[in-house]
Motif scaffolding. Structure first.
Motif, PDB file in Angstrom:
ATOM      1  N   LEU A 281      -3.104  -0.066   3.010  1.00  0.00           N
ATOM      2  CA  LEU A 281      -4.232  -0.962   3.292  1.00  0.00           C
ATOM      3  C   LEU A 281      -4.528  -0.971   4.780  1.00  0.00           C
ATOM      4  O   LEU A 281      -5.683  -0.852   5.212  1.00  0.00           O
ATOM      5  CB  LEU A 281      -3.880  -2.366   2.807  1.00  0.00           C
ATOM      6  CG  LEU A 281      -4.957  -3.423   2.992  1.00  0.00           C
ATOM      7  CD1 LEU A 281      -6.133  -3.124   2.105  1.00  0.00           C
ATOM      8  CD2 LEU A 281      -4.404  -4.803   2.723  1.00  0.00           C
TER       9      LEU A 281
ATOM     10  N   ASN B 282      -6.205   2.177   5.818  1.00  0.00           N
ATOM     11  CA  ASN B 282      -7.629   2.181   5.496  1.00  0.00           C
ATOM     12  C   ASN B 282      -8.406   1.303   6.457  1.00  0.00           C
ATOM     13  O   ASN B 282      -9.500   1.657   6.895  1.00  0.00           O
ATOM     14  CB  ASN B 282      -7.841   1.688   4.063  1.00  0.00           C
ATOM     15  CG  ASN B 282      -7.532   2.767   3.064  1.00  0.00           C
ATOM     16  OD1 ASN B 282      -7.733   3.942   3.351  1.00  0.00           O
ATOM     17  ND2 ASN B 282      -7.023   2.382   1.921  1.00  0.00           N
ATOM     18  N   ASN B 283      -7.809   0.187   6.759  1.00  0.00           N
ATOM     19  CA  ASN B 283      -8.474  -0.736   7.646  1.00  0.00           C
ATOM     20  C   ASN B 283      -8.668  -0.109   9.024  1.00  0.00           C
ATOM     21  O   ASN B 283      -9.745  -0.185   9.614  1.00  0.00           O
ATOM     22  CB  ASN B 283      -7.618  -1.996   7.758  1.00  0.00           C
ATOM     23  CG  ASN B 283      -8.483  -3.215   7.799  1.00  0.00           C
ATOM     24  OD1 ASN B 283      -9.681  -3.118   7.532  1.00  0.00           O
ATOM     25  ND2 ASN B 283      -7.908  -4.347   8.131  1.00  0.00           N
TER      26      ASN B 283
ATOM     27  N   ARG C 287      -8.935   2.883   9.637  1.00  0.00           N
ATOM     28  CA  ARG C 287      -9.958   3.915   9.545  1.00  0.00           C
ATOM     29  C   ARG C 287     -11.338   3.314   9.729  1.00  0.00           C
ATOM     30  O   ARG C 287     -12.198   3.871  10.394  1.00  0.00           O
ATOM     31  CB  ARG C 287      -9.851   4.598   8.186  1.00  0.00           C
ATOM     32  CG  ARG C 287     -10.025   6.095   8.296  1.00  0.00           C
ATOM     33  CD  ARG C 287      -9.767   6.740   6.978  1.00  0.00           C
ATOM     34  NE  ARG C 287      -8.336   6.971   6.744  1.00  0.00           N
ATOM     35  CZ  ARG C 287      -7.858   7.464   5.616  1.00  0.00           C
ATOM     36  NH1 ARG C 287      -8.664   7.751   4.625  1.00  0.00           N
ATOM     37  NH2 ARG C 287      -6.572   7.683   5.494  1.00  0.00           N
TER      38      ARG C 287
END
Lengths: 340, 913
Positions: free
Chosen positions: B866, B869-870, B872
């Motif tokens: 998570l 992704n964050n 990113r």
């Protein structure tokens, strides 16, 4: 589960009171009977992850909301689709009025499973309640925690900010950004006071004396893993959802930036061409609607992400609370053992 | 030249047809003759006429039989027929009411009565009659007396003037129609007179008109001459019937009928003349045939005549009488026939006949083998040509003919060593004459045989595999193999390496998928059960493995085209795999590197590749190489299109994805049924392999967040099984495997075993293997081992220590095996335990994380992703704006946020954005 809706007559009747509240409700006072009714409702009808719901009735007195009565929504399956909830509520309230009980709608209650209640459905229905009846709240009753020995009943309402957003229905990233709202500011908890009549208090004292030790001390239960596992499981599911949402958002912003770049390039090319044309004395190219050529990608709604974040936060709080309590218990147990 | 003549003949036929038309029409101005124009009548009252015709024909037929019966004095028959006649007459009452009672009917009634009276009076004759006949006579006599009362007037009229009354009838009839058709006639005449153009326009009609005319004239001719037996004779023998009918008229018919017949006769003559003219033309120029054919289509009505004449009369007179039949003449003839080939309208069957006839003549005249070979080539070629559509399959009998022909050809080739054949021998350099030099003939027998083989496949593809027909057709496979063998022998001495490669491949293609039972039996040490001599022959033959080896190796060494070699390798692997030579098969597959570039091959080769892989997987399974089996089958099974990939049937798909054309192509690729690989067996092998791999794996990685699936297909089946609301005893193969998997999950090997190996599964799957017993034993062993592993994975947390004796008893495995399995697990760090040698126990270390810990680990992992992704998202934002505006800004931005502590992830990937 279907969530309760506010029906119009009630809304109309309350419209006069709505907005005329001099000061916002700062405290909620719940009759002991209401609490017992809610607990009984769950005991009788709810099991596992199923939730039970009902309507709260009461009055606003000064800055506190007194909840004096409640009644459950009947469980009904898909089969009897023609069951009219609104009709049922109306009937119920009319009957209560006949026996001179508070009949004003002031919110609703719902049971929860390991603290999972922050959802879109709850948001929507609480919004509609609050929109119609300003002081209405939702009571969240956690039967599992209650089963472990400590009554867990919490009252929530939407923050004014969130009300604004919901009114505008603007859940785009920009909208939420402008509103400057985070998951912490979505719901606000209202403190609860449970009030009993003196007679009941007296009865309670009596009962306390009579009850055995075993009945009283279930809150000393040391087992923890089951509860934690369940919580973790739920937490993990939410985290997965969150990850998905983020990936979605990621693609969106990547697409957006790609398009921005294209747009920019296009503009530059157009500018160059126009400059050339100007030097050659030709008329400039007409301006075209750039937004038509580059339709911006549909931004993913962010409300769900917010809600998930809120839910995750909720779980975390729960786990934290639970573990800290359990830790205390464990130390206690250790000390006891050492003492023996 | 031929073209010129052809057109000439065409125009001639036009003329003659126009003549046909004019002949009957010119005299059509007078009423009397217009009555001959029954075709006009037919035009106007066609429907009525046909009904009438039908009824009247029925009547006349009955009358004819009655008259015959009268002649032989068969009264019983006479009575029977008379009764029928009466019934038929009643049926045609409608028509009779309209048209009046037909004269021939009256005539019969009168005649019959007279005849019966005559018989009745002939006492002597009556006495001679047998009982039946006498009885019939009396009944009939009474009947006809009664019956004739109704027609008294007509009969008396007839008796007074037998002929006239008949004619009157006719005349009246025709007159009616004639008057109605007069106007038509005039129109026609006008048309004729207007211009040649108008006439030409009408031309196409004229022929049918003429034919109609002829037909109707036949009908009326019959009706007027009731004794005319030769009904259908007219068409087949025009002159004869004409004369016959006029003979049989014998004054019964009136002059009119004679005129009529004469007229028809005349027109016949003209037609006849035309036919004979045609014949002449044909005799002179045979090449004209195709053009004639085209002409025929226009003329329509004449086709039959010509075809009959051409076929029947032409054949024996292939050469003009007296011509000396020598090679040049035959060759010329051959070329003549050949030129017609492939042209539209050529009668292909006739062509084959012609070739055959030519071959017969050649053989008769002893012209030498060279020319015979050449003709044979052409016969086979035209047999193939018989089907104009390449997609359609040959008729089995045609194909059989072709088979015989090839056989004969091979006979000749084997007999005579002096014949050279080849596709690159030029037509001019052929040497067909008998001379000192060897014959040289153009043609490629290999191509013919290949085509024959393909046609065989096509026939098999198009036969219902569950019919007796299929079995019958399949019996011919032996013949095909025989021919290929003979050809192989022939080419081995005479052919080029290329040709040898090709024929070898054919041979391989017919061998690779057949299980060599006799070798199998021999290897088991069983005596060959020779039931017949044929079996004995077979068992004495070479092992198919040896043959395959020899042929394939030759191809590997000599072949220059990649395709043949690829096919040969695949077939070789398939054959190895089929006979459980797993290591050879696997090595060959790996060495060939076919897996890398098979996707560039054409679909049939890919299908062969798929078949080979599947066979390889099944072979691995039989050998107990579960993992290899699973890997080999994974690609085929995971797609869910095994049927299609193996060319064993089309998947149902909507028409958008595949149009009719594609479907046809796909159908052509299908493998004939007798070569199919059993799909259920395939799936079962795959699922069982997946079960043996997946269940222990699942048990070992129960809490692993990133657990990947070994087999999606298997998981899918499990899920399907779970979704079942009510779980009954397993029925299908899949259900058995699912049930077995569930048992195995609990480490219950006995239940698992009983689900995998039982009667149902035996009959469905396991008995299909040649070495059933061995496979089953292997399977039981594997189930025991994997169950043990699963058990240890699942329940190790419950045990502090466990005795190996107990385990060995639980799973019916020897202690050393248990020991080795556990050791392996410990080494691979799958099981946290140690072995206590003296007590023979496994001591668990209990270091596995609890479920809560596992969950926490999982959660941590998820949170990690998570955060990734964050990050990113954040990077993207930063990168975009940084790149979009200018670098300085980005730097300051970064500086501003320099205080942020970010994970290593960002630092690593910073350059990417």
């Amino acid at each position: 589960p279907s969530f309760p809706r506010v029906f119009t007559t009630q809304a109309a009747s309350m419209a006069s009171t709505a907005g005329t509240l001099d000061s916002p409700v700062k405290q909620i006072q719940i009759e002991g009977m209401v609490v017992l009714k809610i607990i009984k409702h769950y005991q009788e009808e709810g099991q596992g992850s199923e939730v039970v719901q009902g309507v709260l009735l009461g009055l606003v007195v000064e800055d506190r909301l007194e909840i004096t009565n409640c009644f459950p929504f009947p469980q009904h399956t898909e089969d009897d689709a023609d069951f009219d909830e609104v009709q049922y509520q109306m009937e119920m309230m009319r009957s209560l009025r006949h026996v001179n009980i508070d009949h004003l709608h002031v919110g609703w209650y719902q049971s929860t499973y390991y603290g999972s209640f922050v959802s879109r459905a709850l948001l929507d229905s609480q919004f509609s309640y609050q929109h119609a009846i300003e002081e209405s709240v939702v009571l969240i009753y956690d039967p599992i925690k209650t089963g472990q020995g400590s009554l867990s009943l919490k009252a929530y309402r939407l923050t004014p900010k969130l009300m604004e957003i919901c009114k505008e229905k603007d859940f785009t990233p920009e909208g939420l950004k402008k509103a400057n709202i985070g998951f912490e500011h979505m719901f606000e908890e209202v403190p609860i006071v449970i009030r009993n009549s003196h007679l009941i208090n007296v009865l309670m004292w009596e009962l306390e004396d009579k009850s055995t030790v075993a009945d009283k001390h279930e809150l000393l239960n040391l087992s923890s893993s089951n509860h934690l596992e369940k919580s973790l499981q739920l937490l993990m599911d939410r985290v997965d959802d969150m990850s998905q949402d983020i990936v979605k958002f990621n693609t969106y912003s990547r697409n957006l930036s790609k398009q921005q770049q294209q747009k920019h390039q296009y503009l530059q090319r157009r500018q160059q061409e126009n400059a050339q044309r100007q030097s050659r004395g030709e008329p400039q190219l007409p301006e075209e609607d750039i937004n038509k050529m580059f339709k911006p990608p549909q931004p993913p709604p962010r409300m769900d992400t917010l809600l998930i974040a809120g839910q995750v936060n909720n779980y975390c709080q729960n786990v934290k609370e639970f573990t800290s309590q359990n830790l205390g218990k464990l130390f206690m147990a250790e000390a006891l053992q050492g003492h023996n | 030249m031929s073209r010129f003549f052809a057109t000439g003949s065409d125009s001639e036929s036009e003329e003659s047809s126009s003549a046909d038309e004019i002949t009957p029409k010119a005299p059509g101005t007078t009423l009397k003759q217009s009555l001959l124009l029954s075709d006009d009548e037919e035009d106007t009252k066609r429907v009525v006429r046909s009904a009438k015709d039908k009824r009247f024909e029925e009547l006349t037929n009955l009358i004819k039989t009655i008259r015959n019966a009268m002649k032989i004095r068969d009264m019983a028959k006479c009575l029977e027929e008379f009764e029928q006649l009466c019934r038929a007459f009643l049926k045609s009452k409608n028509i009779v009411d309209k048209e009046g009672v037909p004269s021939f009917y009256i005539r019969l009634l009168a005649d019959l009565e007279d005849y019966l009276n005559l018989l009745w009076e002939d006492k002597e004759g009556k006495k001679k009659m047998n009982k039946n006949n006498a009885k019939a006579l009396s009944t009939l006599r009474q009947k006809i007396r009664k019956y004739n009362r109704d027609y008294e007037t007509e009969i008396t009229a007839y008796k007074e003037n037998p002929q006239e009354s008949a004619d009157e009838e006719e005349e009246k009839e025709a007159g009616d129609s004639g008057s109605s058709s007069d106007s038509d006639d005039d129109d026609d005449d006008d048309d004729d007179g207007v211009s040649a153009k108008a006439f030409l326009k009408k031309k196409p009609e004229s022929a049918p008109d003429a034919s109609k005319f002829l037909k109707s004239s036949k009908g009326s001719g019959e009706s007027s001459s009731s004794e005319d037996d030769d009904e259908g004779g007219w068409g087949s023998d025009p002159v004869g019937s004409g004369s016959e009918s006029s003979d049989e008229d014998q004054g019964k018919s009136a002059s009119l009928a004679v005129v009529f017949l004469k007229k028809t006769h005349e027109s016949e003559k003209s037609a006849d003349k035309k036919v004979s003219k045609r014949k002449k033309i044909k005799k002179e120029h045979l090449e004209e045939e195709p053009e004639e054919g085209e002409g025929e289509e226009v003329e329509g009505g004449w086709e039959k005549v010509k075809g009959g004449v051409c076929l029947v009369k032409e054949k024996p007179k292939m050469f003009a009488k007296g011509t000396e039949i020598n090679i040049p003449v035959v060759v010329k003839k051959l070329n003549e026939i050949l030129q017609a080939r492939g042209k539209k309208g050529t009668d292909r069957a006739a062509q084959i006949e012609l070739f055959n006839a030519l071959a017969a003549i050649t053989a008769e005249n002893n012209l030498g083998q060279g020319i015979l070979v050449k003709i044979k080539f052409n016969i086979i070629a035209s047999l193939y040509d018989y089907n104009p559509n390449l997609a359609a399959f040959m008729k089995p009998d045609m194909w059989k003919k072709c088979l015989d022909c090839i056989n004969e050809l091979l006979d000749i080739l084997f007999e005579d060593n002096n014949i050279f054949i080849g596709e690159n021998i030029a037509e001019d350099s052929e040497n067909l004459a008998i001379s000192e030099q060897p014959f040289r003939v153009r043609g490629c027998i290999l191509t013919l045989v290949e085509r024959m083989d393909e046609e065989f496949t096509k026939i098999m593809q198009n036969t219902d595999p569950h019919s007796q027909e299929y079995v019958d057709n399949l019996k011919d496979e032996g013949k095909v193999c025989n021919i290929i063998d003979r050809l192989l022998d022939y080419l081995e001495t005479k052919g080029s390496t290329e040709e040898i490669c090709r024929v070898y491949l054919r041979r391989i293609m017919h061998t690779y998928y057949k299980f060599d039972y006799k070798t199998h039996r021999r290897s088991l040490g069983l005596p060959a059960e020779s039931k017949s001599e044929q079996d004995q022959d077979e068992s004495e033959g070479e092992d198919s493995a040896i043959i395959m080896d020899r042929l394939c190796k030759f191809i590997y060494a000599k072949d220059r085209t990649d395709r043949i070699r690829t096919c040969a390798i695949l077939c070789h692997i398939y054959h190895h795999a089929l006979h459980s030579r797993w290591y050879q098969a696997r090595d060959l597959m790996l060495m060939s590197h076919l897996q890398d570039n098979i996707q560039h091959a054409d679909p049939p080769v890919q299908i062969l590749y798929n078949r080979t892989m599947v066979q390889l997987g099944i072979c691995a399974f039989r050998q107990g190489m579960i993992k290899d089996a699973h890997n080999a089958l994974l690609d085929i099974q995971s797609s869910g299109r095994a049927k299609e990939l193996l060319g064993q049937g089309l998947l149902m798909r909507n028409m958008q994805e595949r149009n009719a054309e594609q479907e046809k192509i796909e159908k052509r690729r299908q493998v004939p049924f007798h070569m199919h690989i059993n799909l259920e067996l395939l799936e079962c092998v795959y699922l069982v392999s997946a079960m043996l791999l997946e269940i222990p794996y699942m048990a070992a990685h129960e809490f692993d967040a990133r657990r990947r699936m070994i087999s999606k297909q298997f998981h899918h089946q499990l899920r399907v099984g779970e979704r079942q609301p009510l779980l009954g005893p397993p029925e299908s193969m899949r259900e058995h495997v699912v049930a077995a998997s569930k048992a195995m999950k609990m480490g219950d090997w006995r239940t698992c075993h009983s689900f995998i190996i039982n009667e149902k599964m035996n009959s469905k799957v396991w008995d299909l293997f040649p070495e059933t017993q061995r496979v089953r034993e292997m399977l039981v062993r594997k189930i025991q081992e994997e169950s043990l592993r699963t058990y240890l994975f699942t329940y190790s947390s419950v045990y502090d220590s466990i005795s190996m004796h107990t385990l060995s008893e639980m799973f019916q495995l020897e202690i050393p095996t248990v020991h080795s399995i556990i050791s392996k697990m410990i080494i691979n760090e799958e099981l946290m335990a140690s072995l206590d040698q003296p007590t023979q126990t496994v001591v668990m270390h209990r270091t596995e994380p609890t479920s809560l810990q596992n969950m926490a680990l999982q959660l941590a992992e998820k949170l990690g992703s998570l955060v990734e992704n964050n990050e990113r998202v954040f990077d993207l934002k930063q990168g975009v704006y940084g790149g979009y505006f200018n670098r300085d800004q980005k730097g300051s931005y970064q500086q501003k946020h320099g205080g942020y502590q970010r994970g290593g992830y960002r630092n690593q990937n910073q350059n990417n954005y």
